[in-house]
Design a protein around this motif. Sequence first.
Motif, mmCIF file in Angstrom:
data_model
loop_
_atom_site.group_PDB
_atom_site.id
_atom_site.type_symbol
_atom_site.label_atom_id
_atom_site.label_comp_id
_atom_site.label_asym_id
_atom_site.label_seq_id
_atom_site.Cartn_x
_atom_site.Cartn_y
_atom_site.Cartn_z
ATOM 1 N N SER A 180 22.797 63.529 11.919
ATOM 2 C CA SER A 180 24.566 62.375 12.352
ATOM 3 C C SER A 180 25.174 62.894 10.826
ATOM 4 C CB SER A 180 23.957 60.735 12.900
ATOM 5 O OG SER A 180 23.059 60.670 11.197
ATOM 6 N N PHE A 181 24.443 62.194 9.837
ATOM 7 C CA PHE A 181 25.885 62.362 8.651
ATOM 8 C C PHE A 181 26.180 63.331 9.259
ATOM 9 C CE2 PHE A 181 25.853 64.475 4.698
ATOM 10 C CZ PHE A 181 26.787 63.492 4.179
ATOM 11 N N SER A 182 25.560 64.990 9.366
ATOM 12 C CA SER A 182 26.999 65.918 8.909
ATOM 13 C C SER A 182 28.119 66.121 10.320
ATOM 14 C CB SER A 182 26.508 67.487 9.374
ATOM 15 O OG SER A 182 24.928 67.270 9.047
ATOM 16 N N GLU A 226 32.613 77.447 -3.605
ATOM 17 C CA GLU A 226 30.555 77.334 -3.964
ATOM 18 C C GLU A 226 30.076 76.241 -5.036
ATOM 19 O OE1 GLU A 226 28.984 80.297 -6.628
ATOM 20 O OE2 GLU A 226 27.393 80.329 -5.837
ATOM 21 N N ILE A 227 29.691 75.559 -3.550
ATOM 22 C CA ILE A 227 29.018 73.621 -4.089
ATOM 23 C C ILE A 227 27.488 73.713 -4.908
ATOM 24 C CG2 ILE A 227 30.807 72.775 -2.941
ATOM 25 C CD1 ILE A 227 28.991 72.200 0.103
ATOM 26 N N PHE A 228 27.162 74.744 -4.023
ATOM 27 C CA PHE A 228 25.751 74.503 -4.832
ATOM 28 C C PHE A 228 24.813 76.269 -5.097
ATOM 29 C CE2 PHE A 228 24.615 72.307 -0.719
ATOM 30 C CZ PHE A 228 23.321 72.937 -0.865
ATOM 31 N N SER A 262 25.210 73.839 3.123
ATOM 32 C CA SER A 262 25.929 72.957 2.597
ATOM 33 C C SER A 262 26.065 71.355 3.233
ATOM 34 C CB SER A 262 27.679 73.602 3.164
ATOM 35 O OG SER A 262 28.227 74.349 2.799
ATOM 36 N N CYS A 263 25.507 71.002 4.393
ATOM 37 C CA CYS A 263 25.907 69.498 4.216
ATOM 38 C C CYS A 263 24.471 69.239 3.631
ATOM 39 C CB CYS A 263 24.906 69.308 5.997
ATOM 40 S SG CYS A 263 26.301 70.185 7.206
ATOM 41 N N ASP A 264 23.700 69.163 3.062
ATOM 42 C CA ASP A 264 22.292 69.764 2.235
ATOM 43 C C ASP A 264 22.996 68.851 0.731
ATOM 44 O OD1 ASP A 264 20.731 69.702 4.040
ATOM 45 O OD2 ASP A 264 20.121 71.531 2.724
#
Lengths: 239, 613
Positions: free
Chosen positions: B349-351, B264-266, B316-318
């Motif tokens: 594009s980042f994701s 869990e990242i955030f 999650s990409c955030d």
Amino acid sequence: MILWIRFTKQNFMKYISHLDLMRLFQRSFRRCNIPIKYSQGFNPQPKMAIANPLALGTESFEEYMEIELTQRIPEDDFIKTMNKDLPEGIKILDAKYVDEKKSITTYIDWSHYEIQFMAYNVADLDTLEASITGLLERDQIIIERERRKGNKVITKNVDIRPLIGNITLSKDKTVETSEREYLVTINCLLKSGDRGNLKPIDLLKALDKNTNMNIEVDTADIRRIKIFTEGQNSIEPLM
Amino acid sequence: MIDVSKLEKILKKVEKPARYIGMEKNSIQKNLDQVKVKFAFAFPDVYDVGMSHLGLHILYNLLNSQEDIACERVFAPWVDMEEQMVKENIPLYTLENKEPIDTFDFVGFTLQYEMSYTNVINMLHLGNIPILSKDRKDSDPLIIAGGPCVYNPEPMADIFDFFVLGEGEEIILEILQKYKEHKEKGYSRIEFLKEIARIEGIYVPQFYEVHYKEDNTIDRMIPLVEGVPIKINKRIIKNLNETYYPEKLIIPFIDIVHDRIPLEIFRGCTRGCRFCQAGMIYRPIREKNVDTLLNTAQKLVENTGYEDISLTSLSSCDYSQLQLLVTELMKRYEEKNIGVSLPSLRLDSFSLGILKEIEKVRKTGLTFAPEAGSQRLRDVINKGVTEEDLERAVTFAFNEGYSTIKLYFMIGLPTETEEDLLGIKNLGYKVKDIFFSMPKEKRRGNLKVTLSASCFVPKAFTPFQWVGQNSIEEFNDKINFLRSEIKDRKVTFNYHDPKLSYLEAVLARGDRRLSQGLIRAWEKGCKFDGWSELFYFEKWMEAFEETGIDGDFYALRQRSFEELLPWDFIDIGVTKEFLVNEYKKAAEGKLTEDCRQGCRNCGINRSFLGGVC
């Protein structure tokens, strides 16, 4: 390096399916840092195989598996580390490096099972024994086997007599539970592996169909005791 | 303990018997005679679903880390198992010690979706526990609930003894500590409830009475016991880096829905999509730092043997350090054949770059969620995604060798027109055109575009909480329209059952009068309502009719801003003013930017001391 492994699958672990068992071992290998070899390609898979998988619900005192390692670790260390990690009921009994090119599966010919079941129409022990002997004396025992071909189920008649080595009644483990009702224990030697395979449940069905003892098939306790390979003049343990 | 020989007998007759045996690696079986509090963690669905829920693993390990507490698991038995259990007279039991659940001090349910409510009732029944809170005695367990659905707990008000609002690991030990104290000085259920009703985050429904107006809307809610709060605040963890996170996870024997390490990242989400309840109730955003995550990952890899790490969160990409985290994880685990995956993808594009890095193998399908077919409607719901984003993402995917694309949409969103519906079709066709506009030698695989439409269910604590849902007929018309429009071998159209969404809408915004209807539906045989093969809409409608419940009143009715809503006594930290404002902006099609780019004044940083976000 190929390592042959002999292990148990007992008690509640009989409810773990073949695929679940594969996954369980893969994760245990990883937790124990066993240097298992992976296949090449886009979806690398650990090189391992469980010989002659058991049906769900069958327990076993003796199963075999082979794995390929990238480096040699002492057999004793392997056994000790793994047994600390594995769940209760699954225990490694033995491990041995082999030079074999052929897969362990190809060596398997016979399995010894102990089967315990309820029979609801038994006069006495002697009649029970006679009906088992009677079955063995037949030239042919025909059962229906279902096979799936796509969505279609094809039934085929098969003669299972050649797949039965022997069946014996274990009188000391057979008890009368009430009038004409018996908890029956039999021991049997059945063909296993690529050159012919008889599932113990099919034997039970055949026994039920060909005798009048009225067997409760779906609650039978089935236990594999030992696996054998066919030698020159006798059957022998694999390792 | 239940009769294990009986259990052995029935396990041979059921599908996936390993659901019912426990004994998994990292499960914890304590001597129940040597602990002070016995807590049964109950998930009102099958094992395969429940074991995929991260909250279970967190609370299970947290509770068991306490010497004098034992936490054991219990799931809803699948119908085949239930039939056998009833036949053999085996009560619902926990997996660890195989102990009937009525011998526990607490049975704590997690309510993840409304369609599991009948399973709660069924599980209590199978566990020989009275279904209504008022019928339970001092000797019965306390039946409690947490999870996202308790942000409108009212439909289950008659059933639960109390609800826990907010993050469980923040508050659960406090509750159990109080319980221990009460047990030591002679326990009385009512006295215990009175005391914990004063703890922040706890709602004891029996201490409140709801009065209704003639038009059936709520007039007021009054406390019946002195000292209980008028407003219930949710509880949150301020610093996720310091909070408890398990180092071990139970490894199921069978293949479950999510069979991997959840890292869990955030918590929280800054996007502010107006239909999304999670995006509001889990505020504020709180990230874990990379070091904490790498440490946790290392321990989990060692202790589980899992082959995949999933970076979980609402979006999650955030995650601000995503690139660093992914690179580090890949560096450490690629050699060991441990993969990293992202459960949801953004269309930028980042994701996509990150995706390229982690998905070196399996190139099966990609899923995106534009949610609405037209830019206008996407602006209404504040889904900040453009058609160009989608084009870019799909082009990227095809170049990378993907050939299966799935797009998720909702139908029945506020202000939706035929043009918006056609937008769904158009996006699907556009994806197809992009594929075939590539030179033949560059196309790989067999193109398959799936357009999947769910029926919009307005939820509590979202800017759309006042909105009337489309009727089942309206949904069916829209579905039929799209079915007749989308006629292409390469483009498939899927849709959800509007009847299920209607019922979900009733339960999601219902009041406590619904408890009786729920129980009646269960009496008629409703359970596992979320499983289409076991969903009996007619029985539900009969149950509502017999208990005097008008489903349309809850699902279809447009509320006014002035109306007192059943969940208004709960404070999630986001102000009603903000929600109203967002509703108005939606009507105008105006966007509210991501709050990582600046505070949008939702109120969360004022309601919790320290301004956490």
